[in-house]
Design a protein around this motif. Structure first.
Motif, PDB file in Angstrom:
ATOM      1  N   ARG A  24       0.739  -1.483  -0.042  1.00  0.00           N
ATOM      2  CA  ARG A  24      -0.067  -0.278   0.118  1.00  0.00           C
ATOM      3  C   ARG A  24       1.026   0.968   0.171  1.00  0.00           C
ATOM      4  NH1 ARG A  24       0.393   3.095   5.035  1.00  0.00           N
ATOM      5  NH2 ARG A  24       1.180   1.449   6.844  1.00  0.00           N
ATOM      6  N   ASP A  25       0.650   2.360  -0.289  1.00  0.00           N
ATOM      7  CA  ASP A  25       0.726   3.713  -0.385  1.00  0.00           C
ATOM      8  C   ASP A  25       1.765   4.033  -0.952  1.00  0.00           C
ATOM      9  OD1 ASP A  25       1.864   5.846   0.965  1.00  0.00           O
ATOM     10  OD2 ASP A  25       3.904   5.253   0.870  1.00  0.00           O
ATOM     11  N   GLN A  78       4.366   5.927  -1.966  1.00  0.00           N
ATOM     12  CA  GLN A  78       5.168   6.456  -2.016  1.00  0.00           C
ATOM     13  C   GLN A  78       5.770   5.365  -1.526  1.00  0.00           C
ATOM     14  OE1 GLN A  78       3.967  10.170  -2.082  1.00  0.00           O
ATOM     15  NE2 GLN A  78       3.632   9.422  -0.213  1.00  0.00           N
ATOM     16  N   ALA A  79       5.779   3.989  -1.087  1.00  0.00           N
ATOM     17  CA  ALA A  79       6.109   2.982  -0.822  1.00  0.00           C
ATOM     18  C   ALA A  79       6.680   1.887  -2.325  1.00  0.00           C
ATOM     19  CB  ALA A  79       5.518   2.138   0.176  1.00  0.00           C
ATOM     20  N   VAL A 117       8.826   3.671  -3.914  1.00  0.00           N
ATOM     21  CA  VAL A 117      10.642   2.781  -3.594  1.00  0.00           C
ATOM     22  C   VAL A 117      10.779   1.427  -4.533  1.00  0.00           C
ATOM     23  CG1 VAL A 117      11.154   2.236  -1.271  1.00  0.00           C
ATOM     24  CG2 VAL A 117      10.627   4.172  -1.573  1.00  0.00           C
ATOM     25  N   LEU A 124       9.816  12.563  -0.240  1.00  0.00           N
ATOM     26  CA  LEU A 124       8.574  11.399   0.325  1.00  0.00           C
ATOM     27  C   LEU A 124       7.734  11.609   1.295  1.00  0.00           C
ATOM     28  CD1 LEU A 124      10.280   8.323  -0.787  1.00  0.00           C
ATOM     29  CD2 LEU A 124       9.133   9.305  -2.243  1.00  0.00           C
ATOM     30  N   SER A 125       8.297  12.350   2.615  1.00  0.00           N
ATOM     31  CA  SER A 125       7.500  13.125   3.423  1.00  0.00           C
ATOM     32  C   SER A 125       7.342  14.152   3.038  1.00  0.00           C
ATOM     33  CB  SER A 125       8.373  12.825   4.971  1.00  0.00           C
ATOM     34  OG  SER A 125       8.768  12.063   4.911  1.00  0.00           O
ATOM     35  N   ALA A 138       4.088  12.757   1.267  1.00  0.00           N
ATOM     36  CA  ALA A 138       2.383  11.778   2.436  1.00  0.00           C
ATOM     37  C   ALA A 138       2.169  13.096   3.142  1.00  0.00           C
ATOM     38  CB  ALA A 138       3.403  11.038   2.740  1.00  0.00           C
TER      39      ALA A 138
END
Lengths: 198, 198
Positions: free
Chosen positions: A63-64, A66-67, A70, A96-97, A100
């Motif tokens: 999920r996510d 950004q992940a 990566v 990435l932070s 988010a």
């Protein structure tokens, strides 16, 4: 590799964009967001947060957005899009932070209010946009890409909801450096658009 | 290695905690938050977002608590706290996004309202807390650590503001799995506390 996808989602678009840039085929599984299908099986079993996108690559489920960036960058992009040395990895991670946090709760949430009618605090989304966009513009005044002097997943994570900001009533007029950076991203070989970024 | 630090910040505490767990000495530079020193030089020059923490390691300057965790874990923690293979790296990354997004805008922001009087939307912070904490509790029902069967920076990034949730009026009663996970983190060799987590 299956991407549970929504065409109008900037978070899903991030993944489609990186896949296009690195030449990776994705099987898109459209999810009916307005019907609430992201809160039902199979999506809720892949992502208990009930958010899009979700990725399924054999037994790997993530999920996510950004992940997922990566994962794709490390698995298929070598060191180009996400280096593993401490300093450059951390430099990319900063953004990435920001993607988010401030970009999501600024321009992305402003668009959710205006375009999809979500009951979020619109003034708060505008304040966050007015905080992060000038900082981003100033950052880009002295560099072509967010970090490392080349495109990385930092750019891919931040780009969609910045480019889509006008759909949330957040104008990009006056952000000359942001606009030039957007043009540079659109000129990358393999670039694909989404509705609202053309 | 200098950490521009605020004792009561859970984001600064993340960095102090990881440093303590991997045995890395940090030079703490206290920043007077209530006096607004995070919005002035030298902090604003290190982190244009005017947020704490900021890290200075020789010529390397980093903002964002998650990015600083990534840097310290990669530079001094080997593969233990942050692996570099695609799947485990992405698994940890999922929670770094959750820390920057739902945990920040849920329990962390609720605490900013109650403890520091910030004019944020308290009901929104409680809704986000009520969304993420049950999901976290369910995730921890079948595992001891957030990912990979061992403590990683995923746990370190999420832990502080979850443990501090009661300071924002968010009770942890009834989250049995979260409470056992908090106890496991506190039992790690080298663990250090911050005010509010004892």
């Amino acid at each position: 590799m299956k991407l549970y996808d929504l065409t109008l989602s900037g978070n899903c678009y991030k993944v489609r964009l990186l896949a296009a840039l690195i030449g990776l085929p994705l099987e898109l599984v459209p999810v009916d967001f307005l019907a609430g299908d992201h809160k039902r099986a199979p999506v809720i079993e892949l992502n208990p947060l009930g958010q899009l996108p979700a990725l399924e690559d054999g037994a790997v489920v993530l999920r996510d957005s950004q992940a997922i960036l990566v994962y794709l960058a490390r698995k298929h992009g070598g060191e180009a899009w996400l280096p593993t040395e401490p300093e450059p990895l951390a430099r990319v991670m900063q953004w990435l932070s920001t993607a988010a946090n401030e970009v999501q709760h600024g321009p992305a949430d402003a668009r959710l209010v205006d375009k999809f009618g979500l009951p979020l605090d619109k003034p708060s989304t505008l304040r966050t946009s007015d905080f992060i966009l000038p900082l981003l513009d100033r950052h880009l005044a002295t560099r072509d890409w967010l970090e490392l002097g080349r495109p990385t997943i930092a750019d891919i994570a931040v780009f969609p909801y910045v480019a889509l900001a006008p759909e949330g009533g957040v104008s990009l007029d006056g952000y000359a450096h942001i606009n030039r950076w957007i043009a540079r991203i659109k000129a990358l070989p393999g670039y694909v658009a989404m509705p609202g970024t053309e």
